[in-house]
Design an enzyme around this catalytic site. Sequence first.
Site, short mmCIF file in Angstrom:
data_model
loop_
_atom_site.label_atom_id
_atom_site.label_comp_id
_atom_site.label_asym_id
_atom_site.label_seq_id
_atom_site.Cartn_x
_atom_site.Cartn_y
_atom_site.Cartn_z
N ASP A 18 19.98 40.55 82.13
CA ASP A 18 19.61 39.20 82.56
C ASP A 18 20.04 38.92 84.00
O ASP A 18 20.42 37.79 84.34
CB ASP A 18 20.22 38.14 81.62
CG ASP A 18 19.96 38.42 80.16
OD1 ASP A 18 18.86 38.93 79.85
OD2 ASP A 18 20.83 38.12 79.32
N GLU A 209 10.62 33.50 77.53
CA GLU A 209 11.99 33.10 77.86
C GLU A 209 12.30 33.55 79.29
O GLU A 209 11.43 34.00 80.02
CB GLU A 209 12.99 33.71 76.87
CG GLU A 209 13.00 35.23 76.87
CD GLU A 209 13.98 35.82 75.89
OE1 GLU A 209 14.71 35.06 75.22
OE2 GLU A 209 14.03 37.07 75.78
#
Length: 471
Positions: A18, A209
């Site tokens: 991420d 997302e």
Amino acid sequence: MKKQAFNPYLPSWEYIPDGEPYVFGDRIYVYGSHDRFRGNAYCLNDYVCWSAPVDDLGDWRYEGVIYPKVSDPLNKDGSMCLYAPDVTLGPDGRYYLYYVLDKVSIVSVAVCDEPAGRYEFYGYVHYADGTRLGERKGDEPQFDPGVLTEGGTTYLYTGFCGVGDRLRSGPMVTVLGPDMLTIVEEPVFIAPSEPFSEGSSFMEHEFFEAPSIRKRGDTYYFIYSSIVMHELCYATSKYPTKGFVYGGVVSSNCDMHIHSYKPARKPMYYGSNNHGSMVEIKGRWYIFYHRHTDGTNFSRQGCAEPIEFREDGSIIQPEMTSCGLNGGPLAGRGEYPAYLACNLFCKDEEIYTPLGGLWMDSRFPKITQDGKDGDEQAGYIQNMRDTATAGFKYFDCRGIKSVIIKVRGYCSGQFEIKTSWAGKALASIPVGYTNIWKAYMTDVEIPDGIWPIYITYRGEGSASLQSFTLI
């Protein structure tokens, strides 16, 4: 002398997915969640930070823990995980860390005087009346915050939208005031979720997302993980809160869509969810993303590739490589660890690692390590059965005459050395049963030039590959 830069760009025993990269001063900092090797869920560890000089992208430095999970007042017992964060430089010169805990739907904020110091809890994003974003009637749940600050205004992008979920409208942007917490413009949706995308530019690549935002020139780039999961997509607009139009795919962690060296729909790695963003370093842009290791979803590692823009601002999707931030091919001489493999596949094709904590079965090779989480053990490729192939890209080969491989395992066969994934073998190295790492050498003629190196196992049993050396 500068160090070579690799993929993954951090040590093989570090699991930072991420990734949100930023240049502050003369260093590049990467903020992300923190997986655990052989963990049972995503993001089990505390937030840490790594950084590197902008003029030496192979020289990464561990900055330490910047925010323990128990720092949030809602998580004093540490039972919740710190999901993907983002960081922005506020108008007061301090650094603000935005994140969401895994069991709540509100956005938390921490603050620090320096990019990689110890962040302290600061508060929750809220409306003017004090109601926290995500808790007012009609609010949609908050997830995966991405932030951009311009002057005294901060744009907060959030959202999670599963396929078929008609309760989620799409990614949203909320405008915050100079205190970095108080909402001055309420959430608006900037793209449709999958159930509401008919007729839009986002069809088949709808938002899932991982919202992130960057600005290049006068254009805002909204980067996100699509419902396809393994891909990072982008949309562009001249405005931060409206007008976004789908642009394309900027990264796939199994190299789908790319047809420059293989069929576009052939997976060249075992992918799954993806999350990352763009950054400009000394005039060159890169996309940061993550790959999956250990045959599961829960041990992800950060990678990066240089990206090129067309004249209209659209992005050319780059291949996954082993050289990433290096700015060009690796030296075609010396020893390289097997965990640098950017391609990993076998005769049984599979796009995704399994969801829900399941393990890939014994058909598939995987990148792993010995020891437990936190042990500084170099990674290697395990379970190379017949046809298993590891690819490494790219090397500037000059005068290469020999190759050495280090192997262990209950195996009886040979490793082929190739310069294309489906090409003929340039050399074959017999290997046998061994419980320790053993070196095998063969002569090979690799033409001068820039080449990938592919290593394929053919035979019985299961082999592990630790490294290869070009001589």
